[in-house]
Design an enzyme around this catalytic site. Structure first.
Site, short mmCIF file in Angstrom:
data_model
loop_
_atom_site.label_atom_id
_atom_site.label_comp_id
_atom_site.label_asym_id
_atom_site.label_seq_id
_atom_site.Cartn_x
_atom_site.Cartn_y
_atom_site.Cartn_z
N ARG A 1 0.86 -1.18 0.00
CA ARG A 1 0.00 0.00 0.00
C ARG A 1 0.90 1.23 0.00
NH1 ARG A 1 -3.93 2.61 4.73
NH2 ARG A 1 -4.90 4.14 3.35
N HIS A 2 0.39 2.34 -0.52
CA HIS A 2 1.15 3.59 -0.53
C HIS A 2 1.37 4.12 0.88
CE1 HIS A 2 -2.56 5.68 0.47
NE2 HIS A 2 -3.15 4.97 -0.48
N HIS B 1 -3.14 0.30 -3.56
CA HIS B 1 -3.98 0.84 -2.48
C HIS B 1 -4.26 -0.22 -1.41
CE1 HIS B 1 -4.72 4.30 -5.16
NE2 HIS B 1 -4.68 3.38 -6.10
#
Length: 618
Positions: free
Chosen positions: A373-374, A550
Site C-alpha cells: 500500500r502507498h 492501495h
C-alpha cells in the site's frame, strides 16, 4: 480599539470527537439507543460510518426494535499458508458436491450456540465488552510454540484432531473466557467434552470418498500452521436457515418480492430449495433484514459463516511449523463425537485401518510478487489542505513539516482526488526500500497505480532499494471505483511525471487503459478486474514483481490468485480498515500455484501525532 484584519488563509480546524464513543456519536446523530447498540453489534464495532450505514439499510427491518439477542461463537482458526491451502481444499471439494464441512470456515469450536447447546447469546450492549475480554485473555508466556494435529480419515468423516496436551490448553482458554464473560453477566459453558478437531469433510456421498481422501492427504506436509482465536456473532434469525449468496440483480415486480443485489446474502429456511415447486423461495436479506420471495436461480449456496460478524481476533500461535501427516495408530479407538454437541461435528466416526499414502514433497518457489500500500497521504492527515497551502497566485507553501517539501506542477484542483504523500509517507517508503535491500530482495519489474501517492511511494522504495528499475504506470491497479463517486480522478501523464523527476517507463502499454475503466463497478467486478490484471502481468513479465497500489489492492490482487473467494462488499471495506500505510504482502509461486507469505522484512508501525499549538504554553 484597532480592529482585527481578516485572515487570508486561516488554519483549517477539525472538530475532534476522539473523546466520544461510537455509541455517543450515533446518539448525537439522533439514532435511538437500542438501534445504535444493535447496529454497532451487527457491524462488530468497526466504525460509526458502518453502523450508520447499517441503520439506514435496515430501516425496514421488522426486528430493528426487537430485543432479540445475537448468537456468538468462539473459534480457533488456522491462518497463514495452511489457511490458504484449506481455502483451496474447500473450493475444490465443493466441486464434488456440498458436504457438512462447507457450512463454516475451517475452525475448531471452543464455545458455540449450536443446537441450543450452551446457548451462547448476549445483548447488543455487551458486544464490545466481550471483544475486549477476548483481547485481554492471552498470556504470551503460556502459549505453546505449536499445536500438534493428527489426520483422521474414515468413510464418513475426515478431519484433523488436536493432540491431547494442546487440546487441554485450548479448552483452558475457553474456560478462562467463560469466566470473563460471567463477570459481564453472561453465562455460557465451553466445549470441554468433545475432542477438539478441525472438520475437513463429513455428510458426503460415498462415491466421493476416494477423491476426498486423496485431497486430504495432500494438505499437511511442510505447511506453516498459525492459529488465532476469533469471536463471531450472527443474527438469531439465521437459526435453522441456510445462507445463499446473491449472484444476479433482481428488481421486484410484485409487492411481496425481495430486491436482490450481488454481494448480499439471503437466509433461506432449511429444505426450502427442495420444497419449491416453481423456482421461487421466501428468504431474508442479510443486507437489509427484510424478507420476500426471490428467484432461487439468482443465488448460490454459501457457507453459513459468510453472513457472520467478526468482533475480535487474537493470535495464539504465530510460528512456522510443519504439520506432519501420519497414520492413526491402529490400537487407538477413534474419537466419538456426540451429534448433540455441535452442528459442525459429525454424528460419529467409524474406524478406518487403511494405511495412508505419503504426502507431497516440500514446496519451492521461483517467483515472488511484493504488493504494498502507498504511504501516508496529505488529505487524510490534514483534511482540507489545498486552500490552506496554495496562495491565490497558485504558489505552494509548506505549512507543516509533515507536508511535502515540494509538489509536482499541475492543475491545483487535480490534487483534490489525487493527493501527494506527506513527508512521513516518503520516509515510510524509504524505510521499506532499505529493508528490502537488507533482506536481499531483488526486483525485476515494478508497477504502480496511476495515483500520485502510489508513484511517489514506489519511487522512494526503489531508491531505498538501490534499484534503477523504471516504473510502469498501470491504470488497472486503481482501487475500487465505487470510492470515487465524482468519477475517475485526473492523473498526471507519464511525460508529466518524467518532467517531475520520476523514473517512468514511457514505452509501457497499460493492460487496462484509463478510458477502458468502468464508470461503475461492484466489489465482485473490482476483484475480477484485479485478478485478470494480475494474470496478465504474470504472463507478460519475468522475475520478481513489485506493485504499489492501495489498501484494497493487497487482497484484490491476490485473493483469487491463491484460490480464495471474492468477498462481499462489506468485507472489502472491513479489510481496507485493517491495512495500514506501507503494508506489504508477498505472493510466492510454488509447484501447486501461488501462496501468500509475510514479507521478508518487518512492518512499519507508528503512533499518531496531533498538531502542536505553542500558544498553550504562554
Amino acid at each position: 480599539m484597532a480592529t482585527l484584519p481578516p485572515r487570508k488563509n486561516p488554519t483549517p480546524t477539525k472538530i475532534s470527537k476522539e473523546h466520544l464513543t461510537p455509541l455517543q456519536i450515533l446518539l448525537q446523530l439522533g439514532f435511538p439507543k437500542h438501534r445504535a447498540e444493535k447496529a454497532l453489534a451487527a457491524t462488530g464495532h468497526r466504525s460509526v460510518q458502518l453502523a450508520s450505514d447499517w441503520l439506514l439499510a435496515h430501516v425496514r427491518d421488522p426486528t430493528l426494535n426487537s430485543d432479540e439477542q445475537r448468537e456468538y461463537v468462539l473459534y480457533a482458526c488456522p491462518t497463514g499458508q495452511f489457511a490458504e491451502r484449506l481455502a483451496k481444499f474447500w473450493a475444490d471439494s465443493k466441486e464434488l458436491g456440498w458436504n457438512g464441512a462447507h457450512n463454516f470456515m475451517p475452525h475448531m469450536t471452543l464455545i458455540s450456540y449450536f443446537k441450543n447447546i450452551n446457548n451462547f447469546q448476549a445483548s447488543d450492549e455487551s458486544a464490545e465488552k466481550m471483544a475486549n475480554a477476548l483481547e485481554t485473555l492471552i498470556d504470551r508466556n503460556e502459549c505453546p510454540e505449536y499445536i500438534d494435529l493428527e489426520t483422521y480419515i474414515s468413510p464418513n468423516f475426515m478431519g484433523l484432531f488436536v493432540e491431547d496436551k494442546h487440546s487441554e490448553w485450548l479448552k483452558s482458554l475457553a474456560v478462562q473466557y467463560c469466566k470473563k464473560l460471567s463477570n459481564l453477566g453472561i453465562t455460557v459453558e465451553p466445549h470441554t467434552k468433545a475432542p477438539l478437531h478441525l472438520s475437513l469433510a463429513y455428510q458426503f456421498s460415498s462415491t466421493h470418498f476416494q477423491h476426498l481422501r486423496s485431497m486430504v492427504e495432500k494438505l499437511g506436509s511442510n505447511t506453516a500452521v498459525n492459529w488465532e482465536l476469533r469471536l463471531y456473532s450472527r443474527d438469531s434469525r439465521l437459526r435453522n436457515m441456510h445462507v445463499h449468496t446473491v449472484l444476479h440483480t433482481h428488481v421486484p415486480r410484485q409487492h411481496d418480492e425481495l430486491e436482490l443485489r450481488p454481494g448480499d446474502y439471503i437466509y433461506l429456511p432449511e429444505g426450502a430449495c427442495n420444497a419449491s415447486i416453481d423456482g421461487w423461495v421466501e428468504g431474508i436479506s442479510w443486507l437489509t433484514g427484510t424478507s420476500g420471495y426471490l428467484p432461487l436461480n439468482h443465488t448460490k449456496r454459501s457457507a453459513d459463516s459468510d453472513a457472520w460478524t467478526l468482533h475480535a481476533t487474537v493470535a495464539i500461535i504465530d510460528n512456522r511449523i510443519e504439520l506432519v501427516e501420519q497414520e492413526m495408530p491402529k490400537s487407538r479407538r477413534p474419537p466419538i463425537l456426540s451429534s448433540t454437541e455441535s452442528l459442525d461435528t459429525p454424528d460419529g466416526i467409524a474406524p478406518d485401518n487403511e494405511p495412508m499414502e505419503a504426502s507431497e514433497p516440500p514446496s519451492t518457489f521461483s517467483r515472488q510478487i511484493f504488493i504494498c500500500r502507498h504511504g501516508e497521504r496529505v488529505d487524510f492527515t490534514f483534511g482540507a489542505w489545498i486552500p490552506y497551502c496554495f496562495e491565490t497566485n497558485g504558489s505552494y507553501i509548506r505549512r507543516d513539516l509533515n507536508m511535502p517539501k515540494e509538489i509536482p506542477q499541475r492543475n491545483i484542483q487535480d490534487f483534490q482526488n489525487d493527493c501527494p504523500l506527506t513527508t512521513l509517507g516518503e520516509m515510510q517508503a524509504s524505510l521499506v526500500g532499505e529493508a528490502m535491500k537488507s533482506a536481499k530482495v531483488k526486483i525485476d519489474v515494478a508497477f504502480a497505480s496511476p495515483s500520485l501517492r502510489c508513484i511517489q511511494t514506489l519511487s522512494k522504495i526503489l531508491k531505498g532499494l538501490g534499484s534503477d528499475v523504471p516504473i510502469k504506470i498501470e491504470p488497472g491497479l486503481i482501487e475500487w471505483l465505487a470510492w470515487y463517486p465524482n468519477g475517475t480522478p485526473t492523473w498526471m501523464s507519464p511525460d508529466e511525471l518524467v518532467k517531475a523527476g520520476f523514473n517512468i517507463d514511457t514505452s509501457y502499454v497499460p493492460v487496462v487503459k484509463r478510458e477502458n475503466l468502468p464508470a461503475k463497478e461492484n466489489a465482485a467486478q473490482y476483484y475480477e478486474r484485479s485478478f485478470a490484471l494480475m494474470k496478465d502481468i504474470i504472463q507478460s513479465t519475468v522475475g520478481n514483481i513489485l506493485i504499489v497500489a492501495h489498501a484494497a489492492s493487497l487482497a484484490a490482487c491476490t485473493r483469487q490468485l491463491v484460490g480464495g473467494r471474492v468477498p462481499p462488499a462489506a468485507e472489502v471495506t472491513r479489510l481496507v480498515q485493517r491495512v495500514p500505510y506501507l503494508a506489504c504482502l508477498t505472493a510466492r509461486e510454488t509447484f501447486d500455484g501461488w501462496q501468500l507469505h509475510p514479507p521478508p522484512f518487518p512492518p512499519v508501525t507508528h503512533t499518531s501525532n496531533s498538531r502542536f499549538d505553542w500558544k498553550i504554553l504562554m
